[in-house]
Enzyme design. Structure first.
Site, PDB file in Angstrom:
ATOM      1  N   LYS A 180       7.714   2.757   9.651  1.00 19.51           N
ATOM      2  CA  LYS A 180       6.526   3.312   9.018  1.00 19.51           C
ATOM      3  C   LYS A 180       5.555   3.733  10.107  1.00 19.51           C
ATOM      4  O   LYS A 180       5.081   2.907  10.887  1.00 19.51           O
ATOM      5  CB  LYS A 180       5.887   2.259   8.122  1.00 19.51           C
ATOM      6  CG  LYS A 180       4.593   2.723   7.487  1.00 19.51           C
ATOM      7  CD  LYS A 180       4.079   1.702   6.499  1.00 19.51           C
ATOM      8  CE  LYS A 180       2.790   2.179   5.873  1.00 19.51           C
ATOM      9  NZ  LYS A 180       2.290   1.215   4.894  1.00 19.51           N
ATOM     10  N   LYS A 233       9.215   6.579   6.830  1.00 22.91           N
ATOM     11  CA  LYS A 233       8.005   7.029   6.142  1.00 22.91           C
ATOM     12  C   LYS A 233       6.996   7.510   7.159  1.00 22.91           C
ATOM     13  O   LYS A 233       6.770   6.790   8.129  1.00 22.91           O
ATOM     14  CB  LYS A 233       7.435   5.847   5.349  1.00 22.91           C
ATOM     15  CG  LYS A 233       6.105   6.122   4.691  1.00 22.91           C
ATOM     16  CD  LYS A 233       5.578   4.891   4.023  1.00 22.91           C
ATOM     17  CE  LYS A 233       4.148   5.152   3.596  1.00 22.91           C
ATOM     18  NZ  LYS A 233       3.449   3.981   3.235  1.00 22.91           N
TER      19      LYS A 233
HETATM   20  C1  PBG Z   1       0.474   0.263   1.899  1.00 21.84           C
HETATM   21  C2  PBG Z   1       1.083   1.564   1.555  1.00 21.84           C
HETATM   22  C3  PBG Z   1       0.608   2.832   1.901  1.00 21.84           C
HETATM   23  C4  PBG Z   1       1.496   3.729   1.319  1.00 21.84           C
HETATM   24  C5  PBG Z   1       2.464   3.022   0.646  1.00 21.84           C
HETATM   25  N1  PBG Z   1       2.202   1.672   0.806  1.00 21.84           N
HETATM   26  C6  PBG Z   1      -0.608   3.233   2.619  1.00 21.84           C
HETATM   27  C7  PBG Z   1      -0.826   2.934   4.024  1.00 21.84           C
HETATM   28  O1  PBG Z   1       0.016   2.417   4.753  1.00 21.84           O
HETATM   29  O2  PBG Z   1      -1.940   3.225   4.452  1.00 21.84           O
HETATM   30  C8  PBG Z   1       1.364   5.214   1.422  1.00 21.84           C
HETATM   31  C9  PBG Z   1       2.118   6.010   0.439  1.00 21.84           C
HETATM   32  C10 PBG Z   1       1.697   7.418   0.341  1.00 21.84           C
HETATM   33  O3  PBG Z   1       0.910   7.960   1.141  1.00 21.84           O
HETATM   34  O4  PBG Z   1       2.179   8.049  -0.603  1.00 21.84           O
HETATM   35  N2  PBG Z   1       0.277  -0.550   0.792  1.00 21.84           N
END
Ligand code: PBG
Length: 312
Positions: A180, A233
């Site tokens: 991520k 991601k």
């Molecule tokens: C954290 C989380 C995020 C997303 C999914 N789970 C946000 C982040 O890391 O700031 C982002 C998903 C998206 O942008 O569609 N709970």
């Protein structure tokens, strides 16, 4: 003929659809920056599930927006928190759905970070694990099929796996947000979930987008710790990472086509800068790059309108 020799296919089976649930009654509100994406109170969640089920979309990723936030994110692990309540409702009334849940603290903490902070505002990894474990257990008890830890703390997959096994939830799976990246593509989501950090950023725990080897390392750790599905991601600016992951690992791979990617595309279509077919082109690109599972806000639109794969 073109269809017969096409190397890639897409179907409802490939998609996981993100669903936002919130406290309150009689609420179906559009996320301001995400056209056609709504937050539902539980009494109206059935409308969304019925629509999904008609399209053959039966895998969802649940995100909760709590009533209130505090320093420890207590609504994230409360049995009466929004996600456990939603899980019980779905499992009782819509047993065909496979429900994955986001396991993270950022929507629930008043500071908006993904873990517990020390006095100077740094995330404390090990203490955060304890809280992530509590969230994971609360979700597993309420019926989650698969937990998706999205915080990027070190050791979280192993910690959650051990805890689940000890407590009798051997069959609850883990989809890890293993690679991520610290990304500006999460903006609209943070608006949807009210989870923007109140200070600082997430760079101390999310990955630097200049790196690719590091992503492979993160995948490897998470697989060793027991992840059933690994993830890249965001997706679009990271197709190289998806392909490399596919080539190096055979663990099922998910790609998260995130909120900012969705918002850009929808805006471009709305403004007449691109035709709707770019949605299909993008989803095929993610699949072709090697993701077996695609988490995308486009899933409903795509399945409703799919017509001519392969370009026109
Ligand atoms: C954290 C989380 C995020 C997303 C999914 N789970 C946000 C982040 O890391 O700031 C982002 C998903 C998206 O942008 O569609 N709970």
């Amino acid at each position: 003929m073109r269809d017969m020799v096409a190397e890639t296919s897409l179907s409802a089976e490939d998609f996981v659809y993100p669903v936002f649930v919130r406290e309150g009654e009689n609420i179906k509100e559009e996320v301001p920056s995400m056209k056609n994406i709504y937050r539902y109170s539980l009494d109206r969640l059935g409308e969304e599930l019925a629509e999904l089920s008609d399209l053959g979309l039966t895998k969802i990723l649940l995100f909760g927006i709590p009533e209130y936030k505090d320093r420890l994110g207590s609504q994230a692990y409360a049995d009466e928190g929004i996600v456990p309540k939603a899980l019980r409702l779905i499992k009782e009334n819509y047993p065909d759905f496979l429900v994955m849940t986001d396991v993270c603290m950022c929507q629930y903490t008043d500071h908006g970070h993904c873990g517990i902070l020390d006095g100077s505002g740094y995330v404390k990894n090990d203490e955060s694990l304890e809280y992530l474990g509590k969230i994971a257990l609360a979700h597993a008890k309420a019926g989650a099929d698969m937990l998706a830890p999205s915080d990027m703390m070190d050791g979280r997959v192993g910690y959650i796996r051990r805890l689940l096994d000890e407590e009798g939830f051997e069959n609850t799976g883990i989809m890890s947000y293993s690679a991520k990246y610290a990304s500006s593509f999460y903006g609209p989501f943070r608006e949807a979930a009210g989870s923007a950090p109140s200070f600082g950023d997430r760079k101390s725990y999310q990955m630097d987008y200049r790196n690719s080897d590091e992503a492979m390392r993160e995948h490897r750790y998470d697989i060793e710790e027991g992840a059933d599905i690994i993830m890249v991601k965001p997706a679009l600016a990271y197709l190289d990472i998806i392909r490399r992951t596919r080539d190096e690992f055979d663990t099922p791979l998910a790609a998260y086509n995130v909120s900012g990617e969705y918002a850009l595309v929808m805006k471009a279509i709305e403004e007449g800068l691109a035709s709707e077919s770019i949605i299909e082109e993008i989803l095929y690109a993610i699949k072709r790059a090697g993701a077996k599972i695609i988490i995308t806000y486009h899933a409903k639109d795509y399945l409703r309108k799919k017509r001519f794969p392969g370009g026109r």
